[in-house]
Structure formats: structure tokens, C-alpha cells
Enzyme design. Structure first.
Site, mmCIF file in Angstrom:
data_model
loop_
_atom_site.group_PDB
_atom_site.id
_atom_site.type_symbol
_atom_site.label_atom_id
_atom_site.label_comp_id
_atom_site.label_asym_id
_atom_site.label_seq_id
_atom_site.Cartn_x
_atom_site.Cartn_y
_atom_site.Cartn_z
ATOM 1 N N LYS A 16 -37.327 -51.965 -11.958
ATOM 2 C CA LYS A 16 -37.752 -50.646 -11.487
ATOM 3 C C LYS A 16 -38.448 -49.891 -12.614
ATOM 4 O O LYS A 16 -38.014 -49.966 -13.769
ATOM 5 C CB LYS A 16 -36.505 -49.886 -11.015
ATOM 6 C CG LYS A 16 -36.761 -48.539 -10.357
ATOM 7 C CD LYS A 16 -35.428 -47.968 -9.898
ATOM 8 C CE LYS A 16 -35.570 -46.615 -9.209
ATOM 9 N NZ LYS A 16 -34.255 -46.088 -8.786
ATOM 10 N N SER B 269 -29.762 -45.885 -3.845
ATOM 11 C CA SER B 269 -31.154 -46.268 -4.099
ATOM 12 C C SER B 269 -31.380 -47.748 -4.351
ATOM 13 O O SER B 269 -32.527 -48.188 -4.421
ATOM 14 C CB SER B 269 -31.728 -45.472 -5.277
ATOM 15 O OG SER B 269 -31.923 -44.129 -4.912
ATOM 16 N N SER C 123 -34.655 -45.127 -4.038
ATOM 17 C CA SER C 123 -35.852 -45.126 -4.859
ATOM 18 C C SER C 123 -36.188 -46.477 -5.482
ATOM 19 O O SER C 123 -37.231 -46.602 -6.126
ATOM 20 C CB SER C 123 -35.707 -44.084 -5.970
ATOM 21 O OG SER C 123 -34.594 -44.410 -6.802
#
Lengths: 476, 63
Positions: free
Chosen positions: A82, A180, A156
């Protein structure tokens, strides 16, 4: 194996092929780079691809393997992370225009550990701006669900789930504050793990809310996720919150089976409006499968679960507002609309209500820990339904509009995941079926603090009984 | 209890040094009023029975 079969093979299978001399890390890396080149424009999974760095790391891994030096189960395995974790010499933006040209000069602890384990880093993966979601505009492209590009990936850790689902890496790292990792994993049909809070160092990881943030793996199998977690977890002098407890060899402890395991089905995670009929049916089928294999199933209740719709924003946003205060003061309009207004709501929330939310969080954790005295795992759906359509944000018209659209019961995927975040316990999402639109659904399991091994054993046994995780999106 | 007005929100923001465009002010007002209304409902939970610390398991043995 064909190229596609190889791209979707588990890390374990890929590593075995390397060990047999049938596959090189460099060839596997080139395969993923070719697929990224071909598919990323449609999926927007990656923000930055470090092709040169990946090829160099892969070549080095091959040289080491040829010399008999295999660092770990991740040796030569191409992974991505990420866009939240510092990588020396690679652009890391936090999903924000503000950091469009930011190239760190050091590695986050989790990145250093991946490199030391011999993993090959392909690049950084798309995320909501500063990981707070839902973002109105993704500056690096709106992430698309590989199963249907008109649907969201969740967030996310949007790219972290999408890239694994589309065969654009072997596994990935994501960040999970209120769901997330697990919600995108559920929406994209992959395995996603939020470890116990403090199990993995957050050093060099952009924060959203320090008291909830966790780093964890996403992969196509439970075994792969366990292998990644055992590499990145553990004490870290650079993060005083990182637990000093020993890290088990999770991927070597997967064969415990289901016999005698006590599983509590969380009533609130199965009932409407928090769970739709298709997700409920898929999870019910999974429960029956677990029961047939010897698990003892009982219904349990987490009455405070519904409170997370107000509780979690009241915990996260003040922390985020404090971290981003200088940006809010000096670069306000460079932030995405949703990011900046969310943070300012956090800045204005009365301290007494934030403290009240913290107290209720502890009540929520106590409620859950009491249940873990009599069951080994808690179980429910990961999300209320399959991935919703990609839509544009519409400004709120009134407080009532906010209550209905922002905080309405059953609206947010996070209402299933936040309760475990608030309690700090480990949780996993594994694929458990598809809805009528062909979108993946997730089975959500949680364990007592630091009992990731129990969670992995049950999830691994479930994957051994099903083939949901072996299906591939047509796009890929 | 009354909701906060956009004017009051603007003053509270300015007191912390923040200046925002009108569209943002409207959104912040709606969101904050909704969040405060939802949180006030938590009073019924006898929250004072718990201390407001985060879930710090880091130095503990597993249960």
C-alpha cells in the site's frame, strides 16, 4: 503452468517451483510487470511501479538461491505494498497529490523485513488519500474491482486487494484502521488479515489513527497471508507500541483443523440491516461446512457493534486531524474534499465526546473479550453485500442527510469490521461465495488478542474445503 | 439540543486557525451536527465503568 496459471498460483506453489528449478524470480517478476503494464490502466491498482528495482531484486534472489541461500518462504516472491509505507528510493505518496514527488530515503520496518526475507518489491498500491476514505477523487486514478470494473474495490487498501485479485502480484501489504484490509479483501475475493493491534510495527507507515492502525497481509490463500505476516510481525525498537511477544511460525501451524473449535456466530453480523440476504446465505453455508467438520457453533451477541457507526469516526478523525494539522492550516485546498472536511470534523469534535467514544471502545473490547473466554473464534460476514457501484460523492444537504447517508445503519462495509478494530483483536476475511452479480463475498473470523494461529488454522481448513479462492475474474 | 450553525462552526474553525470555503463549511456543519447527535446517544451506555485507554495488549500475555 501457463503464464496466467503462474500469475494466480499461490506464493507457496511459486516458491516450490523456484526450489525445483522450474521458475526463476526474475521470470515471475517479468510476468507480473507485463500484466501490470497490460491491466493497470483499467484497474488503477498501482500508483508507482518500480520495474528496475524489482528486476534487480529478483536477479539477486535468483543468484542467492543458486548459491544455496534461501532467506525465507518469500524469497524471490514479487509483492507490492500500500502506498503508505516508506520505501527507500521509491515514490510514496500516501495517495495524495501533496506527496506526488516524495521519494523517501529510508525503508519502513515492514519494508526492511520484506527485503531481508528476499521478497521482490514491485511497487506501491492505490489508496484513499492518507488512507481515510471514502475519497471523492483519487489523484492516481479510481481503483476498480477486477470482478467488475464498475464496482468499487473498497478501501483504503484498494490497490492491495485489487492487485492480488487480478494477478498483478503474489501478495501485498495493506493498512487497516477500521476495516481497510478486510473490506477490500471481501469485495475483491482475496484473503485479508488485520493482526492484533501492535503485532506489526508501524514505523515508517503513514498514520491515520495511531490507536487503531494495523499493517497486515493480503494474499490469495490463508497460507500465503500467514507466511507474509510472520515475516513482517514482531518487536521493533523504532515503534514503542510494537509488541515484544514472540511471533509464531504461523504458516507452519495451519493444520489444526476444525474439530472441537468453538465458534461464536455474531448475531448482529448476520441479521439485516447489517447483512444482506446473499451475504447471509453464503456465510450460513460456510457455518454448516465448519459444523460438519467438527466445529462447535453457537450464537453470540455483540450489542455494542451497531455503535461503531458513530464511535469509529469519533476515534479516528480527531487523531487524523491532529496529525495533519499543519497541512490543514497551510495546504488545505490541496487535500481532497472528503479528506479535509472529515479531518476538520475531527478537529471540532468536543474532547468530552472523543473521551466518551474511547470509554465505549473499552466497553466494546471488554464485551468481546468476555465472549472469547468461552469461544475460540467469532464469525460473521465481512461486508453487508458485494461491492457497490463506483459513484461520485454528492455533498450533504442537512444533518438528517448526514445521519442517513454517512452514518446510516448497514450502509458502510466498515460496520462489520470496526468492532474488531476497536477491540484490537486479530481478524481475517476469506472468500466464501459470490452474489447474483458475480461479486465476491467474504467470511469474517476474529480471534482473541495474539491468537492469530487459531484464526489461520480455521480459515486454512475452510479454504481446503472450498474453491472460492481459486476462481479468477474474467478481466484478469 | 440545538445544532451548531455554520457561523458558529466558522468561528470555532477560525479559533484554531482554519479558514475554509463556504461549500466545505456547509458539509462540516452537517457532518459534525450528525456525529454529535449520534455520540450523545452513547450516554445511555454507562461508559464511566471503563477507562478511556486504547487496547494496549502490546506487553501482555495472550489470554
Amino acid at each position: 503452468m501457463s503464464g496466467d496459471d503462474l500469475a494466480f498460483a499461490s506464493m507457496t506453489e511459486q516458491a516450490a517451483a523456484m526450489q525445483r528449478g522450474e521458475l526463476s524470480a526474475l521470470d515471475l517478476t517479468k510476468l507480473y510487470l507485463e500484466r501490470i503494464d497490460r491491466l493497470n490502466d483499467r484497474l488503477c491498482a498501482y500508483i508507482t511501479v518500480d520495474a528496475d528495482g524489482a528486476r534487480q531484486a529478483a536477479a539477486k534472489a535468483d543468484e542467492e538461491r543458486a548459491a544455496g541461500h534461501v532467506r525465507s518462504k518469500l524469497h524471490g516472491i514479487p509483492v507490492a505494498v500500500k502506498d503508505q509505507m516508506l520505501i527507500d528510493g521509491v515514490r510514496v505518496t500516501g495517495g495524495s497529490r501533496l506527496l506526488e514527488h516524495h521519494v523517501p530515503t529510508r525503508d519502513a520496518t515492514v519494508i526492511r523485513r520484506l527485503k531481508e526475507a528476499g521478497a521482490v518489491l514491485l511497487g506501491t498500491l492505490n489508496t484513499h488519500e492518507f488512507h481515510s476514505g471514502p475519497t471523492s477523487v483519487f489523484p492516481y486514478g479510481t481503483p476498480r474491482n477486477p470482478w467488475n470494473t464498475e464496482r468499487i474495490t473498497g478501501g483504503s487498501s484498494s490497490g492491495s486487494a485489487s492487485a492480488v485479485a487480478a494477478g498483478l502480484c503474489s501478495g501485498s501489504l495493506g493498512g487497516d484502521t477500521g476495516g481497510s484490509i478486510r473490506a477490500p479483501a471481501g469485495y475483491c475475493g482475496v484473503v485479508g488479515v488485520k493482526p492484533t493491534w501492535s503485532r506489526v510495527s508501524r514505523d515508517g507507515v503513514y498514520p491515520l489513527a495511531w490507536s487503531l492502525d494495523c499493517v497486515g497481509p493480503l494474499a490469495r490463500t490463508v497460507e500465503d497471508a500467514a507466511a507474509i505476516l510472520e515475516v513482517v510481525a514482531g518487536a521493533d525498537a523504532a515503534d514503542p507500541t510494537a509488541s515484544s511477544l514472540p511471533v509464531p511460525a504461523f504458516s507452519d501451524e495451519l493444520e489444526g483443523g476444525l474439530q472441537g473449535l468453538r465458534i461464536g456466530v455474531v448475531k448482529e453480523m448476520m441479521d439485516a440491516p447489517l447483512t444482506g440476504p446473499e451475504a447471509r446465505a453464503a456465510v450460513t453455508d460456510a457455518i454448516e461446512l465448519l459444523r460438519a467438520q467438527g466445529a462447535a457453533i453457537e450464537e453470540v451477541s455483540l450489542p455494542l457493534m451497531a455503535e461503531t457507526r458513530f464511535l469509529t469516526p469519533a476515534l479516528i478523525m480527531p487523531e487524523a486531524a491532529s496529525y495533519h494539522r499543519k497541512t490543514l492550516l497551510h495546504d488545505y485546498e490541496a487535500l481532497d474534499f472528503n479528506t479535509r472536511v472529515s479531518y476538520l470534523v475531527g478537529a471540532l469534535l468536543p474532547a468530552g465526546l472523543n473521551s466518551l467514544a474511547q470509554r465505549v471502545r473499552v466497553r466494546m473490547a471488554e464485551e468481546m473479550l468476555a465472549i472469547f473466554e468461552r469461544v475460540d473464534l467469532l464469525l460473521g460476514a465481512t461486508t453487508p453485500h458485494g461491492a457497490p457501484p463506483v459513484t461520485e460523492a454528492v455533498p450533504l444537504k442537512s444533518k438528517q442527510d448526514a445521519l442517513e447517508r454517512l452514518y446510516g445503519v448497514g450502509l458502510a462495509a466498515g460496520q462489520h469490521t470496526r468492532v474488531f478494530s476497536n477491540a484490537g483483536v486479530p481478524a481475517i476475511s476469506v472468500p466464501c461465495g459470490f452474489d447474483q452479480d458475480g461479486l465476491p463475498l467474504g467470511l469474517h473470523l476474529a480471534a482473541a488478542p495474539f491468537r492469530e494461529s487459531t484464526m489461520f488454522q480455521a480459515a486454512h481448513a475452510y479454504q481446503g474445503l472450498t474453491d472460492w479462492h481459486q476462481r479468477r475474474p474474467a478481466l484478469a | 439540543m440545538p445544532d451548531l450553525t455554520e457561523g458558529q462552526i466558522a468561528t470555532m474553525l477560525e479559533s484554531q486557525g482554519y479558514r475554509v470555503p463556504p461549500a466545505d463549511l456547509s458539509e462540516i456543519t452537517h457532518r459534525l451536527n450528525a456525529l454529535v447527535e449520534g455520540l450523545k446517544d452513547l450516554d445511555r451506555l454507562e461508559a464511566n465503568l471503563a477507562e478511556p485507554w486504547p487496547t494496549l495488549y502490546g506487553r501482555q500475555e495472550p489470554r
